[in-house]
Motif scaffolding. Structure first.
Motif, PDB file in Angstrom:
ATOM      1  N   HIS A 246      -0.320   0.689  -0.311  1.00  0.00           N
ATOM      2  CA  HIS A 246      -1.387   1.330  -1.320  1.00  0.00           C
ATOM      3  C   HIS A 246      -0.578   1.509  -2.811  1.00  0.00           C
ATOM      4  CE1 HIS A 246      -4.887   3.491  -2.924  1.00  0.00           C
ATOM      5  NE2 HIS A 246      -3.868   4.322  -3.058  1.00  0.00           N
ATOM      6  N   ASP A 249      -0.039  -1.649  -4.232  1.00  0.00           N
ATOM      7  CA  ASP A 249      -1.489  -2.313  -4.823  1.00  0.00           C
ATOM      8  C   ASP A 249      -2.026  -1.732  -6.174  1.00  0.00           C
ATOM      9  OD1 ASP A 249      -1.316  -4.468  -2.924  1.00  0.00           O
ATOM     10  OD2 ASP A 249      -2.465  -3.100  -1.323  1.00  0.00           O
ATOM     11  N   SER A 250      -1.597  -0.439  -6.089  1.00  0.00           N
ATOM     12  CA  SER A 250      -2.250   0.399  -7.254  1.00  0.00           C
ATOM     13  C   SER A 250      -1.267   0.363  -8.593  1.00  0.00           C
ATOM     14  CB  SER A 250      -2.491   1.893  -6.574  1.00  0.00           C
ATOM     15  OG  SER A 250      -3.039   1.926  -5.312  1.00  0.00           O
ATOM     16  N   GLU A 252       0.151   0.036 -11.840  1.00  0.00           N
ATOM     17  CA  GLU A 252      -0.389  -0.555 -12.983  1.00  0.00           C
ATOM     18  C   GLU A 252       0.229  -1.649 -13.828  1.00  0.00           C
ATOM     19  OE1 GLU A 252      -0.805   2.898 -15.572  1.00  0.00           O
ATOM     20  OE2 GLU A 252      -2.506   3.879 -14.393  1.00  0.00           O
ATOM     21  N   ARG A 257       5.273  -1.435 -10.186  1.00  0.00           N
ATOM     22  CA  ARG A 257       5.502  -2.109  -8.750  1.00  0.00           C
ATOM     23  C   ARG A 257       6.729  -2.269  -8.219  1.00  0.00           C
ATOM     24  NH1 ARG A 257       2.259  -5.937  -9.296  1.00  0.00           N
ATOM     25  NH2 ARG A 257       0.424  -4.851  -8.937  1.00  0.00           N
TER      26      ARG A 257
END
Length: 311
Positions: A246, A249-250, A252, A257
């Motif tokens: 999560h 994937d979240s 920005e 990441r």
């Protein structure tokens, strides 16, 4: 003056232990990929790893590419290759030919594997269905070529499974298989991927209780790419933590990441090293940047720690 004497060992600090460091590399799929792979190897070599493993497909289907990468490592670097050898898809005669070819090139490390069977795969009666048979074959060839090896030994690694092997009836069966590999002549084991340090330490404790003595090196993937982690789960059945996926994937940006994934990986590696893991094997997927980011955040010259028997 006191008549009591004390040994140097009573006051000397514990010896520092440098954990083993290694990387997994895939043979290139094309000449262009091989050029890029050579650049990755140059970057990884600067970290002075103890060896790099060279993967292969079952049946040695990509043997030419495996030998291409192995020859480059031997002739163009100071690295030591640990070449994968899989039993599935090959007869005893074919495997013996590959082992001899590797020894003739100067390879002194082999990772003996059964190999991952494709769905609905039916092995031939002449194939080697278990990794320990590959270990035994290497030791037989080694004994017959002692003059070439100057009476030395080939270092043989095998796979270990922190989670239950998909085809195994139980985790205890996995331990019994691992012990049988050691009795057949294996020197060390490298684990498949895991994401919880407790899973690794539990594997080590159960293996030691079963009498295993050889080192169990944790295999770790830099957890920066959620698509790769999901694909890995499909292939191995080992799922990354939902909160990690999560967060990835979240993120920005790609930079965020990468920071999230590297931080998770570093925390995982520190935890198993603090528990006594004898080294670190990084699955690079032929990418050096993420692996180097992980190493930049680690202090691999660490004090020996307390997990009895892990090293």
């Amino acid at each position: 003056m006191s008549l009591a004497t004390s040994s140097v060992l009573d006051v000397a600090p514990p010896l520092r232990r440098r954990p083993a460091l290694s990387y997994e590399l895939f043979p290139a799929r094309s000449d262009a990929h091989f050029v890029a792979l050579q650049e990755t190897i140059t970057h990884l070599e600067a970290t002075q790893p103890d060896y790099v493993s060279v993967t292969s497909r079952i049946g040695q289907q990509n043997l030419n590419r495996v030998l291409e990468l192995t020859d480059h490592v031997l002739s163009c670097t100071r690295l030591r290759p640990l070449v994968h050898l899989t039993g599935l898809g090959s007869t005893r005669e074919e495997l013996a030919h590959v082992v001899s070819a590797l020894l003739d090139r100067g390879v002194r490390g082999v990772l003996a594997l059964r190999g991952d069977a494709p769905p609905d795969y039916q092995p031939d009666e002449e194939e080697f269905p278990f990794g320990r048979y590959v270990v035994e074959l290497i030791r037989e060839i080694e004994a017959s070529r002692s003059a070439l090896l100057a009476a030395g030994r080939v270092a043989i690694g095998v796979a270990a499974y922190p989670h239950r092997h998909p085809e195994s009836p139980s985790r205890q069966h996995d331990i019994e298989v691992l012990v049988s590999k050691e009795r057949s002549g294996a020197d060390f084991a490298i684990t498949q991927v895991f994401f919880d340090p407790a899973v690794y330490t539990d594997l080590v404790r159960r293996a030691r209780r079963a009498g295993l003595r050889m080192p169990i090196i944790p295999g770790v993937i830099p957890a920066v790419d959620p698509h790769r982690l999901r694909r890995l789960a499909e292939l191995s059945g080992v799922e990354a933590p939902r909160d990690l996926l999560h967060a990835l994937d979240s993120a920005e940006s790609e930079a965020e990441r990468r920071r999230i994934g590297v931080r998770f990986t570093v925390d995982l590696v520190r935890a198993v090293l603090d528990e006594g893991a004898p080294g670190l094997h990084l699955f690079t997927f032929n990418r050096h940047a993420e692996a180097l980011d992980v190493l930049d955040s680690l202090d691999l010259d660490r004090w020996s720690s307390s997990l009895e028997g892990a090293a």
